[in-house]
Design an enzyme around this catalytic site. Structure first.
Site, short mmCIF file in Angstrom:
data_model
loop_
_atom_site.label_atom_id
_atom_site.label_comp_id
_atom_site.label_asym_id
_atom_site.label_seq_id
_atom_site.Cartn_x
_atom_site.Cartn_y
_atom_site.Cartn_z
N HIS A 175 0.85 -1.20 0.00
CA HIS A 175 0.00 0.00 0.00
C HIS A 175 0.88 1.24 0.00
O HIS A 175 1.60 1.50 0.96
CB HIS A 175 -0.92 -0.01 1.23
CG HIS A 175 -1.77 1.22 1.32
ND1 HIS A 175 -2.71 1.54 0.36
CD2 HIS A 175 -1.81 2.23 2.23
CE1 HIS A 175 -3.31 2.67 0.70
NE2 HIS A 175 -2.77 3.11 1.82
N ASP A 177 1.01 5.20 -0.14
CA ASP A 177 0.30 6.48 -0.02
C ASP A 177 1.00 7.54 -0.85
O ASP A 177 2.18 7.81 -0.61
CB ASP A 177 0.29 6.94 1.45
CG ASP A 177 -0.56 6.06 2.34
OD1 ASP A 177 -1.76 5.95 2.07
OD2 ASP A 177 -0.03 5.49 3.31
N HIS A 569 -6.49 9.55 0.13
CA HIS A 569 -7.11 9.49 1.46
C HIS A 569 -6.25 10.03 2.59
O HIS A 569 -6.64 9.92 3.76
CB HIS A 569 -7.56 8.05 1.76
CG HIS A 569 -6.45 7.05 1.70
ND1 HIS A 569 -6.22 6.30 0.57
CD2 HIS A 569 -5.51 6.69 2.59
CE1 HIS A 569 -5.18 5.50 0.80
NE2 HIS A 569 -4.73 5.73 2.01
#
Length: 1096
Positions: A175, A177, A569
């Site tokens: 993941h 970011d 996000h």
């Protein structure tokens, strides 16, 4: 008087025709021979025929009612025109009030009754899981579940898989970011590029290996820096299924604060990039980190032709409930959907997090032992103090049995014998050693498990789509279809709590300055896209493309990607480190300035009377910008138009697809000013000084609202409030809202200073408090702007310590604990204030609007920036304006919120009245009487069904108020050094208005082979909005009609032909029909539709 008589006679004639038609229809029903033969007992086939006829009768009655009301309104309007003063200038009446005469062109509001049926709902089957009901029924008791702390003990029998093996897919993922603790570029340089470089080499070592990637923003940056050989290898890995790109958006977006324009735009940008560079078309959605999930996302993914999706951050009590009822996998359906056309298969991860300790099974202490990055000697270890052990011949049987026990327990929470086990975390696999540790050790475990038939398990590496495909195969359905017995769910997953009463409702407001800047950039991007597409099409049609700056397309592309990046996000949420926030801000401002250049260049070309005279000079632009910002954290300053003896020209751009009657603000150097129209006619103006401080003192700003056509006042007053944070160790931060109790009144040191301005077009009250300047403006205009209060709050809380500033609106509306908030500006979700939950749990995201209502009125708060909202008591709406918090809230950020800016929050407050139709008049009573006579038993519970509806819609006026607020008119002064402007001519992009329930979401030029240049093709994205007809819609100020979803696109664009039109999936990857010469389209209510077209 003669005119009045003619109109009255016409009205009477229409009324007679309506009544006579009604008489004939009733006569046919009354003398139906079939009815007499059956003695009043209707056969079922006859009942359905009669039902249809009664529905047709209702529609005819509605239409006649509309016609008569239009005649009545026209008479009033013509009378007003006849008896008012001849000029269109405002005039002052004897009682001391200003009157603005009506526009000379009559406006009308004509809504097809069929278009009103949609909002009444009740067509389809009710889903088994309605999230509003689930939340009302759950106890939210947080009982200790043992090793799975937020769950329960899971038991199984080893024989559970005797009939069918357990099939396990372990899915390696990383993941990444695009900005959080580090900036996007720093993450890329220090970690992401190494992950992707290792991925290419390590996946090629063994064809059994798999890997998942989501963020195209990083992938595109890496792609630009690798050689052709590596690119070819990546395409092979995608082609053979070893590498899957999931979702395929530019980022993994926040689902609370983001607007659906930006969500779609970043999805198109990612999908188009993947198609051009990898030939990849994403099949499955992957959202492991957004802090709560919106039902807008499954709709958009389904429209993009994805068939499955995964979500993770859902309230722990809901996860436990779904696990206990085997409802973690479901078909996610939109609340308005009556035929399952919006269904998408969704997998909800059951445990606390997406990291390795919380994905193999219920016991994190055991799962952590199978995260081989944590082997002894590494930089991270297991908090449960039991480290992983490398898998050897000697220990493989014991280690495999321990892992299989977790797999089996996890699988008991699902309906199928196919199991998904993600294997990854933030920025994992950034070193070759981790790839080796994970893949070698897991392969040894898989080889052992697969060699033991008596264990009834088959384990392997897989992608998300591998898992979904296996599940569909096991359950015997086509990909994306509903497996037998799996539930249907509607609703959303806000608000999110990960433990105890730690609700992630603070980020709905955190860093509101940048939430506002995001919306400004979005409006400019949409305007620039439309103008650029039209200007290029007109230039090509005129053979002048070589003179037009096609290179502006690169600026558009950069702005698309900037807006997309900010939907991440940890960006729009306000949950990144201060330096990262500043980096986002610099990017946003740079793109905003670039978009203003694109708009100026396109507007210049389009308003030229003689296009041959067009000359692009980047050093001397023809038009000036409407405003400027000194830096990324400064508020805009309006451009001053310097006046002298020579005339100055201003080009106005209305980015909406509808006509609008609007106030336009210009800042001029002198009050000695006249404004002339294009034809040289004087325009009425209001000259007001620009204040830098206040002068007078008064008390409250406003306490009630009274509509001009209503004798009764509606109590509406506002107050500012302060929330503190807890004294305990857990305090509010960027993510969490943990107040120390109910809000306290805001008490400034000094009494507020107020300034009152009155004028013909608007009057306003400005209240200067210590930390906020509130402006309430009332427009004296017909149309949308005159029907609502304009409110703005300039907030500055930089001297606060652990406080949050809120605005609360009090009314007499009997809302009964129910309020409504939008999801992504796309749909509205009913909410209920739940007393069993803490105060902070009752806050929800408000990207564009929230409202409360009762049987008589609806009050909507429209917003130009995403903020957190609630209704903690009947008749109230409450919005958090800004938050200043001195500490981290232990969710990984490591900082509080201390970089507050002077922030302007802009709202509109719209009070609407329910139409008399909800208190049945003659026509509706008549239709209801017949319905009750014939269908008494089958329809008696209709009202209860309606009361229990899980859908709600804004009125058309509500929709238009929202888009007008979020899409202001741009005023572009012609540069002073330019010659006078007789050669300028108004440009009307559309030959006529679209139906007023249609929104032109985007007109997006598609890239050519060379990404930096435009192709001849354009994407047209339309949205047909669902709306509530039960609210009055008078004096809208423009012509508004609906068309039952039909639109003629061939004649839509003034001066341009639509060469071909092809309906496609949302992101243009899949054609839905062959290109056609037919340019008439149909959209269902709420549908977002994309068309590939060529303008020329």
């Amino acid at each position: 008087m003669k005119l009045k008589k003619q109109v009255t006679v016409c009205g009477a004639a229409v009324f007679c025709v309506a009544v006579f038609s009604l008489y004939l229809m009733l006569d046919r029903v009354q003398h139906d021979p079939t009815r007499h033969q059956n003695g009043g007992n209707f056969p079922r086939s006859q009942i359905s025929v009669l039902q249809n006829r009664i529905e047709q009768l209702e529609q005819l009655l509605e239409e006649n009612h509309e016609i008569i009301s239009h005649i009545k309104d026209s008479v009033l309007e013509l009378t007003a025109n006849a008896e008012g003063p001849p000029a269109l200038l405002p005039y002052y009446t004897a009682n001391g009030s200003w009157v603005v005469p009506p526009e000379p062109r009559p406006s009308f509001f004509s809504i097809s009754p069929q278009d009103c049926q949609f909002a009444l709902g009740g067509q389809g089957q009710k889903p088994e899981l309605q999230m509003l009901t689930v939340s009302e029924e759950l106890p939210f008791d947080n009982v200790d579940g043992g090793v799975w702390k937020q769950g329960f003990d899971i038991s199984y029998s080893p024989h559970d898989w005797d009939a069918e093996d357990l099939q396990v897919f372990v899915v390696p993922h990383s993941h990444n970011d695009p900005g959080w603790i580090k900036t996007f570029d720093k993450y890329y340089t220090e970690q992401t590029q190494h992950i992707l470089n290792s991925m290419v080499s390590k996946l090629q070592e063994d064809p059994r290996r798999r890997f998942l990637w989501a963020e195209v923003s990083f992938f595109a940056k890496w792609w630009d820096n690798i050689n052709a050989q590596k690119k070819a290898a990546v395409r092979r890995l995608v082609g053979n299924g070893q590498l899957e790109i999931v979702t395929g958006g530019w980022v993994m977006p926040d689902e609370a604060n983001s607007h659906y324009f930006a969500l779609i735009d970043q999805l198109i940008e990612g999908h188009q990039w993947l198609e051009r560079n990898l030939g990849a078309t994403p099949r499955s959605g992957w959202a492991v980190d957004p802090f709560g999930h919106s039902s807008t996302m499954p709709y958009l993914l389904r429209r993009a032709n994805l068939t499955g999706m995964l979500i993770q951050r859902v309230h722990y009590a809901i996860k436990k409930h779904f696990a206990s009822t085997h409802s973690l996998e479901f078909m996610w359906r939109q609340t308005w959907d009556s035929d399952s056309s919006t269904d998408i298969f969704c997998h909800m991860m059951p445990f606390y997090s997406y990291d390795v300790p919380h994905t193999c099974g219920p016991d994190p202490k055991i799962c952590c032992q199978f995260d081989f990055k944590r082997l002894p000697g590494g930089r991270i270890n297991c908090p449960w103090k039991v480290p992983p052990r490398a898998i050897t011949e000697a220990n493989v049987a014991e280690r495999a049995a321990l892992l299989l026990d977790q797999y089996r327990k996890k699988s008991r929470l699902f309906r199928s014998n196919v199991l998904l086990v993600p294997l990854g975390d933030d920025f994992r696999y950034d070193k070759p050693q981790e790839w080796d540790a994970q893949f070698f050790n897991y392969q040894r475990l898989f080889d052992f498990l697969n060699s033991k038939p008596d264990l009834h398990v088959q384990a392997q590496f897989g992608t998300l789509s591998d898992y979904f495909d296996a599940l569909y195969k096991r359950t015997g359905v086509e990909p994306g279809a509903r497996p037998p017995g799996f539930p249907v769910l509607s609703g959303d997953f806000f608000s999110y709590a990960d433990r105890e009463d730690h609700y992630w409702t603070g980020y709905y407001t955190s860093r509101p300055f940048y939430k506002s800047l995001d919306r400004v950039l979005e409006a400019h991007l949409r305007g620039a896209e439309i103008l650029y597409s039209l200007a290029v099409a007109h230039a090509r049609r005129s053979g002048l493309a070589s003179q037009y700056p096609l290179s502006n397309f690169a600026l558009l592309t950069e702005a698309r990607r900037t807006l997309g990046l900010f939907q991440h996000h940890d960006a729009i949420t306000g949950t990144a480190k201060e330096a990262v926030v500043a980096d986002y801000g610099v990017r946003l401002l740079r793109s905003l300035v670039n978009l203003k250049q694109v708009i100026i260049n396109a507007a210049h070309y389009l308003v030229l009377g003689d296009k041959e005279t067009y000359h692009f000079d980047p050093e001397a632009p023809f038009l000036q910008m409407d405003d400027t910002r000194l830096n990324h954290d400064a508020l805009p300053e309006r451009t001053v138009i310097q006046l002298d003896s020579s005339p100055r020209y201003v080009v106005l751009f209305n980015p909406l697809e509808q006509e609008r009657l609007s106030m336009v603000y210009l800042l001029v150097s002198s009050p000695q000013v006249r404004v002339l129209s294009e034809e040289g006619q004087p325009l009425a103006v209001q000259i007001s000084p620009q204040w830098s401080s206040a002068t007078d003192m008064v008390a409250d700003v406003f306490q009630s609202i009274r509509r001009v056509d209503d004798e009764q006042e509606q109590r509406v007053d506002t107050e500012f409030l302060i929330y503190g944070t807890r004294a305990s160790k857990d305090k509010s931060g960027a993510y969490l809202f943990l107040p120390d109790g109910e809000a306290q009144p805001y008490v400034p040191k000094d009494a507020p200073v107020l300034r009152v301005t009155e004028g013909p077009f608007f009057s306003e009250v400005v209240a200067y408090y210590e930390h906020v300047r509130q402006v309430v403006r009332l427009y004296n205009l017909p149309g949308v702007e005159g029907l609502s209060l304009d409110m703005s709050s300039l907030v500055d809380i930089r001297d606060y310590v652990n406080k949050e500033l809120a605005l609360r609106i009090h009314t007499d509306i009997d809302s009964q604990g129910v309020f409504f908030t939008d999801l992504n500006g796309f749909q509205v979700q009913p909410r209920r204030y739940l007393r069993k939950l803490p105060l902070q749990a009752n806050f929800y995201p408000m990207p564009v609007m929230a409202y409360i209502q009762d049987a008589h009125n609806r009050l909507t708060l429209h917003t130009a920036q995403a903020l957190g909202v609630s209704s903690l008591h009947d008749g109230q709406l409450e919005v958090i304006l800004d938050r200043r918090l001195m500490q981290d809230d232990n969710r990984g950020l490591g900082q509080g919120l201390k970089d507050n800016k002077r922030t302007c929050n802009h709202f509109r407050l719209l009070l609407e009245r329910r139409t008399l139709g909800s208190e049945p008049g003659f026509f509706s009573k008549l239709a209801a009487m017949f319905r009750d006579l014939v269908f008494h038993s089958s329809r008696s519970n209709n009202l209860e069904v309606q009361d229990g509806r899980s859908t709600s819609y804004p009125s058309l006026l509500g929709h238009l108020t929202s888009v007008c607020l979020n899409t202001p008119v741009l005023a572009l002064p012609v540069a002073r050094r330019q010659p006078p402007g007789p050669g300028l001519r108004s440009f009307h992009p559309l030959a006529g208005s679209l139906p007023c329930d249609f929104h032109l979401l985007n007109l997006r030029t598609l890239p050519a082979e060379d990404d930096a240049l435009p192709s001849a093709e354009t994407a047209l994205i339309l949205h047909r909005k669902g709306f509530d007809c039960g609210l009055e819609a008078k004096n809208l100020g423009f012509n508004c009609t609906t068309s039952q979803g039909k639109a003629a696109l061939g004649s839509l664009f003034h001066g341009l032909d639509v060469g071909f039109l092809q309906p496609t999936s949302l992101t243009l990857l899949y054609p839905l029909a062959s290109p056609s010469n037919s340019t008439d389209v149909y959209l269902e209510p709420m549908e977002v539709a994309t068309f590939r077209l060529r303008l020329g």
